[in-house]
Design an enzyme around this catalytic site. Sequence first.
Site, PDB file in Angstrom:
ATOM      1  N   ASP A  53      42.822  48.913 -24.438  1.00 42.51           N
ATOM      2  CA  ASP A  53      42.796  50.316 -24.827  1.00 42.51           C
ATOM      3  C   ASP A  53      42.830  51.183 -23.573  1.00 42.51           C
ATOM      4  O   ASP A  53      41.890  51.178 -22.787  1.00 42.51           O
ATOM      5  CB  ASP A  53      41.524  50.610 -25.626  1.00 42.51           C
ATOM      6  N   TYR A  95      42.394  58.208 -18.211  1.00 41.10           N
ATOM      7  CA  TYR A  95      41.442  57.284 -17.576  1.00 41.10           C
ATOM      8  C   TYR A  95      41.808  57.060 -16.094  1.00 41.10           C
ATOM      9  O   TYR A  95      41.057  56.442 -15.358  1.00 41.10           O
ATOM     10  CB  TYR A  95      41.407  55.933 -18.308  1.00 41.10           C
ATOM     11  N   GLU A 145      45.230  61.547 -28.903  1.00 39.04           N
ATOM     12  CA  GLU A 145      43.852  61.246 -28.499  1.00 39.04           C
ATOM     13  C   GLU A 145      42.820  62.113 -29.219  1.00 39.04           C
ATOM     14  O   GLU A 145      41.726  61.654 -29.543  1.00 39.04           O
ATOM     15  CB  GLU A 145      43.728  61.403 -26.979  1.00 39.04           C
ATOM     16  N   TYR A 153      41.634  69.742 -18.024  1.00 33.03           N
ATOM     17  CA  TYR A 153      40.734  70.621 -18.778  1.00 33.03           C
ATOM     18  C   TYR A 153      40.983  72.060 -18.318  1.00 33.03           C
ATOM     19  O   TYR A 153      40.229  72.598 -17.516  1.00 33.03           O
ATOM     20  CB  TYR A 153      39.265  70.246 -18.531  1.00 33.03           C
ATOM     21  N   SER A 161      43.523  59.547 -33.145  1.00 37.15           N
ATOM     22  CA  SER A 161      42.165  59.281 -32.699  1.00 37.15           C
ATOM     23  C   SER A 161      41.313  60.525 -32.903  1.00 37.15           C
ATOM     24  O   SER A 161      41.814  61.654 -32.737  1.00 37.15           O
ATOM     25  CB  SER A 161      42.174  58.889 -31.216  1.00 37.15           C
ATOM     26  N   LEU A 164      29.330  49.516 -28.329  1.00 37.94           N
ATOM     27  CA  LEU A 164      28.055  49.052 -27.776  1.00 37.94           C
ATOM     28  C   LEU A 164      27.097  50.213 -27.542  1.00 37.94           C
ATOM     29  O   LEU A 164      26.033  50.049 -26.950  1.00 37.94           O
ATOM     30  CB  LEU A 164      28.296  48.313 -26.449  1.00 37.94           C
ATOM     31  N   GLY A 165      27.512  51.394 -27.961  1.00 38.91           N
ATOM     32  CA  GLY A 165      26.631  52.555 -27.798  1.00 38.91           C
ATOM     33  C   GLY A 165      26.822  53.286 -26.487  1.00 38.91           C
ATOM     34  O   GLY A 165      25.900  53.992 -26.040  1.00 38.91           O
ATOM     35  N   THR A 166      27.988  53.146 -25.883  1.00 41.22           N
ATOM     36  CA  THR A 166      28.387  53.864 -24.647  1.00 41.22           C
ATOM     37  C   THR A 166      27.591  53.455 -23.396  1.00 41.22           C
ATOM     38  O   THR A 166      26.602  52.720 -23.470  1.00 41.22           O
ATOM     39  CB  THR A 166      28.266  55.415 -24.741  1.00 41.22           C
ATOM     40  N   GLU A 209      30.891  37.635 -22.183  1.00 44.15           N
ATOM     41  CA  GLU A 209      29.893  37.682 -23.272  1.00 44.15           C
ATOM     42  C   GLU A 209      30.459  38.393 -24.512  1.00 44.15           C
ATOM     43  O   GLU A 209      30.287  37.920 -25.641  1.00 44.15           O
ATOM     44  CB  GLU A 209      28.644  38.422 -22.764  1.00 44.15           C
TER      45      GLU A 209
HETATM   46  P1  A2P Z   1      29.108  47.302 -17.659  1.00 43.17           P
HETATM   47  O1  A2P Z   1      30.488  47.788 -17.361  1.00 43.17           O
HETATM   48  O2  A2P Z   1      28.228  47.329 -16.454  1.00 43.17           O
HETATM   49  O3  A2P Z   1      29.094  45.978 -18.379  1.00 43.17           O
HETATM   50  P2  A2P Z   1      30.844  50.953 -24.885  1.00 43.17           P
HETATM   51  O4  A2P Z   1      31.823  49.813 -24.979  1.00 43.17           O
HETATM   52  O5  A2P Z   1      30.064  51.162 -26.152  1.00 43.17           O
HETATM   53  O6  A2P Z   1      31.471  52.203 -24.371  1.00 43.17           O
HETATM   54  O7  A2P Z   1      29.721  50.534 -23.828  1.00 43.17           O
HETATM   55  C1  A2P Z   1      30.038  50.413 -22.479  1.00 43.17           C
HETATM   56  C2  A2P Z   1      28.782  50.259 -21.683  1.00 43.17           C
HETATM   57  O8  A2P Z   1      28.048  49.085 -22.084  1.00 43.17           O
HETATM   58  C3  A2P Z   1      29.065  50.103 -20.210  1.00 43.17           C
HETATM   59  O9  A2P Z   1      28.066  50.833 -19.523  1.00 43.17           O
HETATM   60  C4  A2P Z   1      28.899  48.615 -19.953  1.00 43.17           C
HETATM   61  O10 A2P Z   1      28.415  48.385 -18.652  1.00 43.17           O
HETATM   62  C5  A2P Z   1      27.852  48.218 -20.970  1.00 43.17           C
HETATM   63  N1  A2P Z   1      28.039  46.853 -21.501  1.00 43.17           N
HETATM   64  C6  A2P Z   1      29.187  46.229 -21.777  1.00 43.17           C
HETATM   65  N2  A2P Z   1      28.979  45.022 -22.300  1.00 43.17           N
HETATM   66  C7  A2P Z   1      27.644  44.847 -22.350  1.00 43.17           C
HETATM   67  C8  A2P Z   1      26.801  43.799 -22.793  1.00 43.17           C
HETATM   68  N3  A2P Z   1      27.296  42.677 -23.283  1.00 43.17           N
HETATM   69  N4  A2P Z   1      25.447  43.985 -22.689  1.00 43.17           N
HETATM   70  C9  A2P Z   1      24.939  45.123 -22.187  1.00 43.17           C
HETATM   71  N5  A2P Z   1      25.695  46.147 -21.752  1.00 43.17           N
HETATM   72  C10 A2P Z   1      27.029  46.033 -21.837  1.00 43.17           C
END
Ligand code: A2P
Length: 282
Positions: free
Chosen positions: A22, A27, A89, A101, A138, A191-193, A251
């Site tokens: 993506d 970016y 977007e 912007y 989007s 993953l909650g940003t 992971e």
């Molecule tokens: P990092 O790049 O250091 O792994 P989202 O996908 O919701 O936008 O979340 C992205 C954020 O989650 C990034 O800050 C990333 O940090 C972190 N992140 C990605 N994978 C994992 C994971 N498996 N466990 C914890 N944090 C993660």
Amino acid sequence: TPKGSCLESVKIAIDTGYRHIDGAFVYYNEHEVGQAIREKIAEGKIKREDIFYCGKLWNTCHPPELVRPTLEKTLNILQLDYVDLYIIELPMAFKPGDAIYPKDENGKIIYHETNLCATWEAMEACKDAGLAKSIGVSNFNRRQLEMILNKPGLKYKPVSNQVECHPYFTQPKLLEFCRQHDIVIVGYSPLGTSRDETWVNVSSPPLLKDPVLNAIGKKYNKTAAQVALRFSIQRGVVVIPKSFNPQRIRENFQIFDFSLTEQEMKEIEALNKNVRYVELLM
Ligand code: A2P
């Protein structure tokens, strides 16, 4: 991202098995993404058709005559012949020009009056020209999707709508509407940003600390992140987790060797707070 880290991360991701990438012009790392894809093709690891690259039309490029040149610019940066998916977007337009912007003297964003249906027709032309295999949107709500779906003479429906979607923001109504219309929901921030205060509503608690996600993870010897991703794909939501860490990139891919029970799916669905991390206040 620091120079080179996107290149490395995409190469690790492809080696791990990821195929959906993506991206977006805004970016500012599309050159590294393109390089990673091209290197992996040259190595014989993948073929171009194995990769699914999504590019995005930025807000300053909504006037129909700017759509194709903007996509061509992205293809030129990527050094690829086509994108697999090109999406609008955001459903709002900013004043065209070099500023991403554009702001007035009071620091307020300068919007631009355009017609989303006309922008969509220019997107359709990009598909007809073979520059994008599929087209989508989007951050569209139901009303905005309906504007496109009900457009007289519609040639192609949006194949997907990329929106925030995760256990704390499950989008039940939009998901149902999109299901009825064969529009795939692609969930960003699964993953909650990264909880970057400059653009994230950090008053909503961190998703990966959630006790339910962690307890379910324990049962399967998985992390809360893996449970969150598994939850989304199991309800038919495409996930685009972001990581620049090799261990976490791997992971986040280890989610195909377990499944959540119906009861666990319900428990996670009940975590919905209906609160966005990404408020897009502009
Ligand atoms: P990092 O790049 O250091 O792994 P989202 O996908 O919701 O936008 O979340 C992205 C954020 O989650 C990034 O800050 C990333 O940090 C972190 N992140 C990605 N994978 C994992 C994971 N498996 N466990 C914890 N944090 C993660």
